[in-house]
Write a protein that holds these residues in place. Structure first.
Motif, PDB file in Angstrom:
ATOM      1  N   GLY A 186       3.185  -7.317  -0.937  1.00 41.44           N
ATOM      2  CA  GLY A 186       1.867  -7.587  -1.498  1.00 41.44           C
ATOM      3  C   GLY A 186       0.875  -6.558  -1.023  1.00 41.44           C
ATOM      4  N   THR A 187      -0.337  -6.609  -1.575  1.00 42.86           N
ATOM      5  CA  THR A 187      -1.346  -5.610  -1.211  1.00 42.86           C
ATOM      6  C   THR A 187      -2.486  -6.244  -0.433  1.00 42.86           C
ATOM      7  OG1 THR A 187      -2.490  -5.935  -3.312  1.00 42.86           O
ATOM      8  CG2 THR A 187      -0.874  -4.151  -3.215  1.00 42.86           C
ATOM      9  N   VAL A 188      -3.101  -5.441   0.406  1.00 48.70           N
ATOM     10  CA  VAL A 188      -4.302  -5.832   1.140  1.00 48.70           C
ATOM     11  C   VAL A 188      -5.368  -4.779   0.829  1.00 48.70           C
ATOM     12  CG1 VAL A 188      -5.329  -6.164   3.417  1.00 48.70           C
ATOM     13  CG2 VAL A 188      -2.972  -6.924   2.986  1.00 48.70           C
ATOM     14  N   PRO A 189      -6.425  -5.165   0.133  1.00 52.22           N
ATOM     15  CA  PRO A 189      -7.467  -4.179  -0.189  1.00 52.22           C
ATOM     16  C   PRO A 189      -8.328  -3.878   1.037  1.00 52.22           C
ATOM     17  CG  PRO A 189      -8.080  -6.335  -1.023  1.00 52.22           C
ATOM     18  CD  PRO A 189      -6.718  -6.499  -0.424  1.00 52.22           C
ATOM     19  N   PHE A 190      -8.876  -2.703   1.051  1.00 54.38           N
ATOM     20  CA  PHE A 190      -9.806  -2.382   2.144  1.00 54.38           C
ATOM     21  C   PHE A 190     -10.882  -1.424   1.643  1.00 54.38           C
ATOM     22  CE2 PHE A 190      -6.746   1.107   2.432  1.00 54.38           C
ATOM     23  CZ  PHE A 190      -7.549   2.210   2.649  1.00 54.38           C
ATOM     24  N   ALA A 191     -12.039  -1.545   2.261  1.00 49.93           N
ATOM     25  CA  ALA A 191     -13.107  -0.567   2.050  1.00 49.93           C
ATOM     26  C   ALA A 191     -13.260   0.289   3.297  1.00 49.93           C
ATOM     27  CB  ALA A 191     -14.419  -1.274   1.725  1.00 49.93           C
ATOM     28  N   ARG A 192     -13.012  -0.326   4.446  1.00 53.12           N
ATOM     29  CA  ARG A 192     -12.991   0.393   5.728  1.00 53.12           C
ATOM     30  C   ARG A 192     -11.671   0.047   6.411  1.00 53.12           C
ATOM     31  NH1 ARG A 192     -16.397   2.172   3.242  1.00 53.12           N
ATOM     32  NH2 ARG A 192     -18.627   2.351   3.656  1.00 53.12           N
ATOM     33  N   LEU A 193     -11.089   1.051   7.047  1.00 48.89           N
ATOM     34  CA  LEU A 193      -9.770   0.848   7.664  1.00 48.89           C
ATOM     35  C   LEU A 193      -9.755   1.471   9.051  1.00 48.89           C
ATOM     36  CD1 LEU A 193      -6.720   0.041   7.371  1.00 48.89           C
ATOM     37  CD2 LEU A 193      -6.342   2.339   6.458  1.00 48.89           C
ATOM     38  N   VAL A 194      -9.280   0.695  10.019  1.00 52.63           N
ATOM     39  CA  VAL A 194      -9.088   1.214  11.377  1.00 52.63           C
ATOM     40  C   VAL A 194      -7.595   1.139  11.682  1.00 52.63           C
ATOM     41  CG1 VAL A 194      -9.686   0.987  13.807  1.00 52.63           C
ATOM     42  CG2 VAL A 194     -11.365   0.357  12.053  1.00 52.63           C
ATOM     43  N   VAL A 195      -7.017   2.286  12.011  1.00 51.10           N
ATOM     44  CA  VAL A 195      -5.586   2.354  12.293  1.00 51.10           C
ATOM     45  C   VAL A 195      -5.411   2.665  13.775  1.00 51.10           C
ATOM     46  CG1 VAL A 195      -3.437   3.543  11.740  1.00 51.10           C
ATOM     47  CG2 VAL A 195      -5.164   3.235   9.961  1.00 51.10           C
ATOM     48  N   VAL A 196      -4.655   1.814  14.455  1.00 56.02           N
ATOM     49  CA  VAL A 196      -4.464   1.979  15.896  1.00 56.02           C
ATOM     50  C   VAL A 196      -2.986   2.200  16.175  1.00 56.02           C
ATOM     51  CG1 VAL A 196      -4.879   0.980  18.180  1.00 56.02           C
ATOM     52  CG2 VAL A 196      -6.371   0.363  16.279  1.00 56.02           C
ATOM     53  N   GLY A 197      -2.686   3.260  16.907  1.00 50.68           N
ATOM     54  CA  GLY A 197      -1.297   3.489  17.324  1.00 50.68           C
ATOM     55  C   GLY A 197      -0.596   4.511  16.457  1.00 50.68           C
ATOM     56  N   GLU A 198       0.751   4.517  16.569  1.00 46.36           N
ATOM     57  CA  GLU A 198       1.554   5.498  15.835  1.00 46.36           C
ATOM     58  C   GLU A 198       1.478   5.203  14.340  1.00 46.36           C
ATOM     59  OE1 GLU A 198       3.200   8.000  17.125  1.00 46.36           O
ATOM     60  OE2 GLU A 198       3.000   7.536  19.253  1.00 46.36           O
ATOM     61  N   ALA A 199       0.718   5.970  13.624  1.00 46.33           N
ATOM     62  CA  ALA A 199       0.552   5.689  12.198  1.00 46.33           C
ATOM     63  C   ALA A 199       0.280   6.966  11.422  1.00 46.33           C
ATOM     64  CB  ALA A 199      -0.579   4.690  11.996  1.00 46.33           C
ATOM     65  N   ALA A 200       0.950   8.028  11.816  1.00 48.21           N
ATOM     66  CA  ALA A 200       0.692   9.320  11.191  1.00 48.21           C
ATOM     67  C   ALA A 200       1.002   9.281   9.697  1.00 48.21           C
ATOM     68  CB  ALA A 200       1.537  10.391  11.873  1.00 48.21           C
ATOM     69  N   LEU A 201       2.121   8.648   9.323  1.00 48.07           N
ATOM     70  CA  LEU A 201       2.507   8.653   7.910  1.00 48.07           C
ATOM     71  C   LEU A 201       1.543   7.843   7.064  1.00 48.07           C
ATOM     72  CD1 LEU A 201       6.392   8.311   8.086  1.00 48.07           C
ATOM     73  CD2 LEU A 201       4.993  10.370   7.921  1.00 48.07           C
TER      74      LEU A 201
END
Lengths: 387, 194
Positions: free
Chosen positions: B49-64
């Protein structure tokens, strides 16, 4: 102007490199100009099918002759391109699919081609033990197979270079100008290159090149998507295709399963990048799972898309320009040029050398969409359903 | 405005108090396996499923994941400015568990909708990375997620664009949302030079 080389091939994909190989082997001084790197787009992202099965009728003579070249590739290139003779099987899921397969065989038999063989339910389930119970039959080409696209591209690159061709990477074409004795190519860095003959093997960018010399044909493009699953124990050695919906399916030696066959994402010719369409990948996953329930617990690791040139009638453009002397077009393979490439490069080389193709190529004329020319698709083409 | 915070549980924990309205996606419970502008694809047991976002904070190993969203990438991962904002406005990246000051800076940047100020890294040595064909990429993606693995994949990103997927996704879960026969996607036409 002085001629720097005798043939400029625009595009360092498989078609362009095969052309360079055959032309250099015939004694021409050849320069390939490639905007990015060899095999950057369609050639490097191809599913690698070596298929005579279900070809559009005008492609059949070429596909059969190209298949012989695949078996001879080690002799030609010192590399087999990873070719695996495995057979390809089109699966009928219902009576309507089976009817269309029978009609196809009736057409090909009447024309004298016997490479496609009908399978009844028992035969297809013997050949493909992992196929779903609802499958009712199939059509097989036993000499077909698959190969490794990048390995094949690199093999043609090496062979062309050995034969004397020069391959210039990062050399995009900005313009083409008719000059006395041939053509002057302006590269994006502002430098120039001259030659009496040009082969347009620019893939999805082929229409841009055609327009530079005053030609035009309705060459479009799509981002054809594929997926690789995590490895599974061996369950299929053939390439399997669906009949009523888009699917191409194979398991490689490592156990990973490739799923493709036509679902499309979105391509951007200006950036050369593609965007995946997850909902269409999902449809492809559904088809694969319904046909091969063994996939129920496997994960998908990778999905990608390559930018393919697509013609409205889904057969390529192969032929001399009728307006621009010295120009040969070789593009628009519509997602199934990989298998033809060992031969179509040879045909393009013959055309630039002033020879006639030993294979019928009238159906691939660059002028076939000129108003007044009959553009009806021949019956029984059995194209891959679009996705 | 939907704010989504993605990462390992202890990485996203410091955001809980400062962003109580945000949606927190734990990598172990709801892994993000693909990302597109303004939406993430997550996996549950049964279907995706999808999760919409307008602002996103990515923490940790998430280069891809960041590469999939079009963020400028350096040799070690997404490039960020002093506010931890990537080159894509509204997308933030932190390589590890953030301190209070980092959380606050991100909160202020989001509140004021500040633009990113990311400087490009100088290009790396040309020709250092060999193009991998799709099967080889799949094999690398099948390895455990490590800095070394992601560095290899980022080399491919530099050559051919974003690599999908960010994480493995169950085929059956993807198939569960698939139409039987979607309408064919039309041929795209090139207008340049027409």
């Amino acid at each position: 102007m002085s001629q720097d080389t005798e043939l400029i091939v625009i595009g360092g994909g498989l078609q362009g490199l095969s052309t360079a190989f055959w032309a250099a082997r015939a004694g021409l001084r050849v320069t390939v100009v490639e905007k990015s790197m060899p095999g950057r787009h369609a050639s490097g992202f191809s599913a690698g099918g070596v298929r005579t099965l279900g070809r559009a009728l005008p492609e059949i003579p070429l596909a059969l002759a190209a298949l012989d070249l695949w078996y001879d590739l080690p002799t030609l290139l010192d590399d087999d391109g990873g070719f695996v003779p495995s057979a390809q099987v089109r699966i009928a899921e219902n009576d309507a699919d089976m009817r269309s397969l029978r009609e196809r065989v009736a057409v090909t038999d009447a024309l004298g081609w016997t490479h496609e063989v009908l399978l009844d339910e028992a035969e297809v389930k013997t050949l493909l033990p992992a196929v779903a119970p609802h499958v009712v039959g199939g059509l097989v080409c036993r000499r077909d197979g698959f190969a490794d696209p990048m390995r094949t591209t690199r093999a043609f690159l090496r062979a062309a270079t050995r034969a004397g061709a020069v391959v210039r990477v990062g050399a995009g074409v900005a313009g083409l100008e008719r000059v006395q004795g041939g053509w002057r190519v302006t590269l994006e860095d502002g430098s120039h290159l001259g030659a009496p003959r040009i082969v347009n093997a620019a893939g999805a960018w082929g229409r841009r090149i055609a327009r530079m010399v005053g030609d035009d044909f309705p060459l479009g493009f799509n981002a054809l998507m594929m997926m690789f699953t995590a490895p599974l124990p061996p369950f299929i050695t053939q390439v399997a295709l669906a009949t009523g919906r888009p699917l191409s399916f194979k398991q490689v030696a490592s156990g990973h399963v490739m799923i493709g066959g036509g679902p499309k994402g979105v391509a951007d010719l200006d950036t050369g990048l593609t965007t995946l369409d997850v909902t269409r990948l999902a449809a492809s996953a559904r088809t694969a799972l319904e046909l091969f329930p063994v996939l129920k617990d496997v994960a998908i690791l990778h999905a990608w898309a390559g930018i393919e040139a697509i013609m409205p009638d889904e057969i390529p453009v192969i032929g001399r320009s009728s307006r621009a002397e010295g120009i040969v077009h070789l593009c628009g393979f519509s997602g199934h040029g990989f298998a033809l490439s060992p031969l179509t490069g040879r045909i393009a080389a013959d055309l630039v050398l002033g020879r006639e193709s030993p294979y019928p190529i009238e159906a691939f004329s660059p002028d076939r969409f000129v108003p007044g020319v009959d553009t009806d698709r021949p019956s029984g083409t059995m194209l891959q359903p679009a996705g | 405005m939907t704010c989504v915070i993605v990462g390992e549980t202890d990485g996203i924990a410091p955001f809980q108090a400062r962003f109580p309205q945000a949606r927190h996606l734990s990598a172990t419970e709801q892994p993000v396996w693909h990302a597109e502008p303004e939406r993430l694809w997550v996996q549950s047991e049964e279907q995706v499923g999808t999760v919409p976002f307008a602002r996103l904070v990515v923490v940790g190993e998430a280069a891809l994941l960041c590469a999939a969203l079009g963020c400028q990438m350096g040799r070690a991962g997404p490039l960020t400015d002093a506010n931890h904002q990537t080159s894509r406005r509204g997308i933030f990246f932190l390589p590890g568990r953030p301190d209070e000051a980092a959380v606050e800076r991100i909160a202020i940047t989001i509140a004021h909708d500040l633009p990113p100020f990311v400087e490009r890294e100088p290009p790396g040595p040309v020709g250092a990375v060999a193009r991998l064909e799709p099967l080889a990429v799949a094999m690398v993606l099948g390895q455990p997620e490590t800095t070394a693995r992601d560095a290899e994949l980022l080399g491919q990103v530099a050559l051919t664009g974003p690599i999908a997927f960010c994480a493995p996704v169950k085929l059956a879960a993807l198939a569960a949302i698939g139409a039987e026969r979607p309408a064919p996607y039309p041929i795209q036409m090139d207008q340049e030079g027409a």
